[in-house]
Design an enzyme around this catalytic site. Structure first.
Site, PDB file in Angstrom:
ATOM      1  CG  ASP A  81      -0.280  -0.454   2.490  1.00  0.00           C
ATOM      2  OD1 ASP A  81       0.953  -0.371   2.567  1.00  0.00           O
ATOM      3  OD2 ASP A  81      -0.978  -0.888   3.414  1.00  0.00           O
ATOM      4  CG  ASN A  84      -8.668  -0.943  11.849  1.00  0.00           C
ATOM      5  OD1 ASN A  84      -7.735  -1.574  11.366  1.00  0.00           O
ATOM      6  ND2 ASN A  84      -9.261   0.049  11.204  1.00  0.00           N
ATOM      7  CG  HIS A 128      -5.713  -1.969   8.614  1.00  0.00           C
ATOM      8  ND1 HIS A 128      -5.823  -0.706   9.157  1.00  0.00           N
ATOM      9  CD2 HIS A 128      -4.380  -2.189   8.550  1.00  0.00           C
ATOM     10  CE1 HIS A 128      -4.631  -0.197   9.387  1.00  0.00           C
ATOM     11  NE2 HIS A 128      -3.738  -1.075   9.033  1.00  0.00           N
ATOM     12  CD  GLU A 186      -8.701   1.242   7.571  1.00  0.00           C
ATOM     13  OE1 GLU A 186      -8.551   0.322   8.397  1.00  0.00           O
ATOM     14  OE2 GLU A 186      -8.391   2.423   7.805  1.00  0.00           O
TER      15      GLU A 186
HETATM   16  C1  GLP Z   1      -0.325   0.342   8.423  1.00  0.00           C
HETATM   17  C2  GLP Z   1      -0.058  -0.505   7.186  1.00  0.00           C
HETATM   18  C3  GLP Z   1      -0.278  -1.964   7.449  1.00  0.00           C
HETATM   19  C4  GLP Z   1       0.392  -2.361   8.739  1.00  0.00           C
HETATM   20  C5  GLP Z   1      -0.261  -1.625   9.880  1.00  0.00           C
HETATM   21  C6  GLP Z   1       0.280  -2.005  11.244  1.00  0.00           C
HETATM   22  O1  GLP Z   1      -1.618   0.781   8.505  1.00  0.00           O
HETATM   23  N1  GLP Z   1      -0.836  -0.114   6.086  1.00  0.00           N
HETATM   24  O2  GLP Z   1       0.222  -2.714   6.353  1.00  0.00           O
HETATM   25  O3  GLP Z   1       0.290  -3.756   8.928  1.00  0.00           O
HETATM   26  O4  GLP Z   1      -0.014  -0.253   9.661  1.00  0.00           O
HETATM   27  O5  GLP Z   1       1.339  -1.176  11.576  1.00  0.00           O
HETATM   28  P1  GLP Z   1       2.308  -1.409  12.788  1.00  0.00           P
HETATM   29  O6  GLP Z   1       3.160  -2.563  12.409  1.00  0.00           O
HETATM   30  O7  GLP Z   1       3.096  -0.130  12.890  1.00  0.00           O
HETATM   31  O8  GLP Z   1       1.469  -1.693  13.974  1.00  0.00           O
END
Ligand code: GLP
Length: 244
Positions: free
Chosen positions: A67, A136, A138, A143
């Protein structure tokens, strides 16, 4: 889903990096699906180290990131282009022509999404996809919603996600409203998936993810239907009693 409980973040990162190295050794031209966020930082650090020790060669590997925020230029420190360069691409021998991240500055975002899926399709799909877990539920930026999209698409970020991710931005109000993300089809057709989860703040959402139900309100729960997912979670995320 196979569950591997790591003692801590370091061990989770080590297991994940070893799995990536192993898959590249088996198939030097592997197609990797790559995440951003805090969770995979340790894995990237260890992959860079493995490269420096000549334990792995990335020259034939193709990568597709999950993404990118719409409207953030690659030089913005919170963009995923910046993240990937800083944590990985600048330090290994990846062939830049084989590294793909959605171009969220494209004037035609929908066209860019179609192109991204085409590129992935002509690369043969993802051999090994590494995922983090959003607070959440995702995955990528898919989402929670009444419907999940199959293809790469533009998505409006939830306020929970914008709030959680604001720590990576100089000022809270600069978190973009939208991003481009791979859709559920590319994720669910990856031949193997590593799901990395760390920390007590993810414990509740991880428990719901594994609860034996699927719901589009918790996109990660769909991973329970995939035939080859290895969840690598640390004790803080998993709670001692959950691992098998
Ligand atoms: C972002 C990314 C996700 C990732 C998520 C969790 O929103 N788009 O791909 O898995 O964050 O992030 P973190 O690893 O910082 O908790």
């Amino acid at each position: 889903m196979k569950i591997l409980m790591a003692k801590n973040y370091e061990e989770m990162s080590k297991i994940a990096a070893s799995a990536v190295v192993e898959s590249i050794r088996k198939n030097p031209a592997a197609v990797l699906g790559l995440p951003t966020g805090h969770t995979p930082e340790g894995m990237y650090r260890l992959l860079v180290r493995a490269y420096e020790r000549e334990e792995v060669d990335f020259s034939e590997v193709t990568t597709f990131n999950l993404d990118e925020y719409i409207g953030l230029p690659p030089e913005h420190p919170a963009s995923y282009h910046f993240f990937m360069a800083k944590h990985f691409f600048n330090h290994v021998n990846c062939d830049a022509t084989k590294n793909h991240i959605p171009n969220s500055l494209a004037s035609d975002i929908d066209g860019e999404c179609i192109m991204y899926d085409r590129k992935l399709e002509s690369a043969g799909g993802i051999d090994l996809l590494v995922l983090g877990l959003g607070g959440n539920g995702h995955i990528g930026f898919n989402e929670p919603d009444a419907r999940l999209q199959t293809k790469t698409h533009r998505v409006r970020l939830s306020s929970a996600t914008r709030k959680a991710n604001s720590i990576h931005f100089p000022e809270r109000d600069t978190v973009p409203m939208e991003s481009i993300t791979l859709g559920m089809e590319a994720i669910m057709s990856a031949r193997k998936i590593l799901l990395l989860v760390s920390g007590t703040q993810k414990r509740s959402i991880l428990k719901q993810t594994l609860a034996g139900y699927i719901s589009t309100d918790l996109p990660a729960s769909l991973l329970q239907l995939h035939k080859d997912v290895l969840l690598i979670a640390d004790e803080e995320a998993l709670g001692k009693s959950t691992a098998s």
